[in-house]
Design a protein around this motif. Structure first.
Motif, short mmCIF file in Angstrom:
data_model
loop_
_atom_site.label_atom_id
_atom_site.label_comp_id
_atom_site.label_asym_id
_atom_site.label_seq_id
_atom_site.Cartn_x
_atom_site.Cartn_y
_atom_site.Cartn_z
N LYS A 1 -13.80 4.88 10.15
CA LYS A 1 -13.02 3.63 10.17
C LYS A 1 -12.98 2.99 8.78
O LYS A 1 -11.91 2.56 8.31
CB LYS A 1 -13.63 2.65 11.18
N GLN A 2 -14.11 2.94 8.11
CA GLN A 2 -14.15 2.32 6.79
C GLN A 2 -13.31 3.10 5.78
O GLN A 2 -12.59 2.50 4.97
CB GLN A 2 -15.60 2.22 6.29
N LEU A 3 -13.40 4.42 5.81
CA LEU A 3 -12.64 5.22 4.85
C LEU A 3 -11.15 5.16 5.13
O LEU A 3 -10.33 5.16 4.20
CB LEU A 3 -13.13 6.67 4.88
N LEU B 1 -12.52 10.39 -3.16
CA LEU B 1 -11.32 9.98 -2.43
C LEU B 1 -10.26 9.44 -3.38
O LEU B 1 -9.06 9.75 -3.24
CB LEU B 1 -11.67 8.94 -1.37
N ALA B 2 -10.66 8.63 -4.36
CA ALA B 2 -9.71 8.07 -5.31
C ALA B 2 -9.06 9.18 -6.14
O ALA B 2 -7.85 9.13 -6.42
CB ALA B 2 -10.40 7.06 -6.22
N VAL C 1 -8.67 3.89 2.17
CA VAL C 1 -7.57 4.68 1.60
C VAL C 1 -6.22 4.02 1.85
O VAL C 1 -5.37 3.96 0.95
CB VAL C 1 -7.59 6.12 2.17
N ASN C 2 -6.01 3.51 3.04
CA ASN C 2 -4.69 2.98 3.39
C ASN C 2 -4.46 1.55 2.93
O ASN C 2 -3.30 1.14 2.76
CB ASN C 2 -4.49 3.05 4.91
N ASN C 3 -5.51 0.78 2.70
CA ASN C 3 -5.35 -0.63 2.35
C ASN C 3 -5.60 -0.95 0.89
O ASN C 3 -5.32 -2.07 0.45
CB ASN C 3 -6.26 -1.50 3.23
N GLN D 1 0.83 -1.20 0.00
CA GLN D 1 0.00 0.00 0.00
C GLN D 1 0.86 1.25 0.00
O GLN D 1 1.94 1.29 0.59
CB GLN D 1 -0.95 -0.01 1.20
N GLU D 2 0.36 2.31 -0.65
CA GLU D 2 1.20 3.45 -0.94
C GLU D 2 1.06 4.61 0.04
O GLU D 2 1.92 5.49 0.09
CB GLU D 2 0.88 3.98 -2.35
N LEU D 3 -0.04 4.65 0.80
CA LEU D 3 -0.32 5.82 1.62
C LEU D 3 -0.33 5.50 3.11
O LEU D 3 -0.69 4.42 3.54
CB LEU D 3 -1.69 6.40 1.25
#
Length: 295
Positions: free
Chosen positions: A45-47, A137-138, A51-53, A19-21
């Motif tokens: 939590k979901q966001l 977000l993407a 984003v991170n995974n 993962q990049e972020l």
């Protein structure tokens, strides 16, 4: 069996580092008066996990190479599955040979409405609209990736800018604001359109030279690095003459004004008069900071 386990562990270790972020994501619902409702914590939590995974690129990234960034979603109103919010996105990257982090991206996305049902699946499809929540977000993830890559390599962010543009194009079908030309001069559409337009070609040159040939050089030669930063900022003059006070210039200096002030109010000295003249022409909205450059 033993060989199979070794291979499995190897691929799992790659996946863990892919993962990049490294994104701090906050959902602030104070304006609604119901900030303690469970749905906002679930959304946060979901966001954060989304984003991170999510695997955003085909590159293998080590934990220490992940890009530090933040997203703050300020929810102003909601009714059922419909949410009205703004989104503040920031990112930075380390400066070579120092413990300093330089800001790259600072964007306040004011056109952020979305539908969300608690615990719904968040799925990113690179070629198809899934939801405005995912698309917004993407889009910003790929802007973060693109600007980071541009700061290390000349035009290094090409593939990420193109993906941000793809997201912009297919998200127009959702009829949410921010994706179309008629949505104004400070929208997501305007941002990616400007970055890729020849009218603003100097922007990406500055992003590279300012960071790679300027900031990253300062650990070994402060004056040479400062001189390069000054020269790179001069390139904005041509861009500003074509389109004064452009959106891209404002986004750049929203991120960089404090840093530039700090760089040029400390030694060793460079041609401060020329630097101030350039800054006053291309970023007059920050003149109060440029007046502090007196070294």
């Amino acid at each position: 069996m033993r060989n199979f386990l070794v291979i499995l562990i190897f691929f799992l270790s790659i996946k863990g580092f892919s993962q990049e972020l490294n994104c701090s994501l906050v959902v602030n619902a104070e304006q609604t008066g119901n900030e303690n409702f469970p749905i906002f914590k679930t959304l946060e939590k979901q966001l954060t996990e989304f984003v991170n995974n999510t695997k955003w690129t085909n590159k293998t990234v080590k934990p220490q190479e992940r890009i530090n960034c933040s997203m703050i979603i300020n929810v102003s109103d909601y009714s059922g599955e419909n949410f009205q919010a703004t989104l503040q996105v920031q990112s930075g990257r380390p400066v070579y040979g120092s413990s300093f982090s330089t800001p790259l991206y600072n964007f306040n996305d004011k056109d952020f409405t979305f539908r969300y049902l608690e615990f719904q699946n968040l799925i990113y499809n690179p070629s198809q609209f899934e939801s405005n929540l995912v698309s917004v977000l993407a889009f910003h993830v790929y802007m973060i990736l693109a600007l980071d890559a541009d700061s290390f390599e000349q035009n290094g962010g090409d593939e990420y800018y193109r993906q941000a543009q793809v997201i912009t194009n297919y998200s127009q079908q959702g009829n949410f604001k921010g994706w179309k030309v008629e949505d104004g001069l400070q929208s997501r559409f305007a941002l990616i359109d400007n970055v890729l337009s020849p009218t603003f070609k100097e922007y990406r040159d500055v992003m590279y030279n300012y960071h790679r040939n300027g900031l990253d050089v300062m650990s070994n030669d402060v004056k040479a690095g400062k001189d390069e930063i000054a020269e790179s900022l001069k390139k904005f003059q041509a861009m500003n003459s074509r389109r004064p006070n452009s959106f891209l210039l404002r986004t750049f200096f929203d991120s960089k004004a404090d840093e530039i002030e700090q760089i040029f109010t400390d030694g060793p000295s460079v041609n401060i008069a020329a630097v101030k003249e350039t800054l006053q022409k291309v970023a007059p909205m920050h003149n109060s900071k440029w007046q502090n450059i007196k070294y």
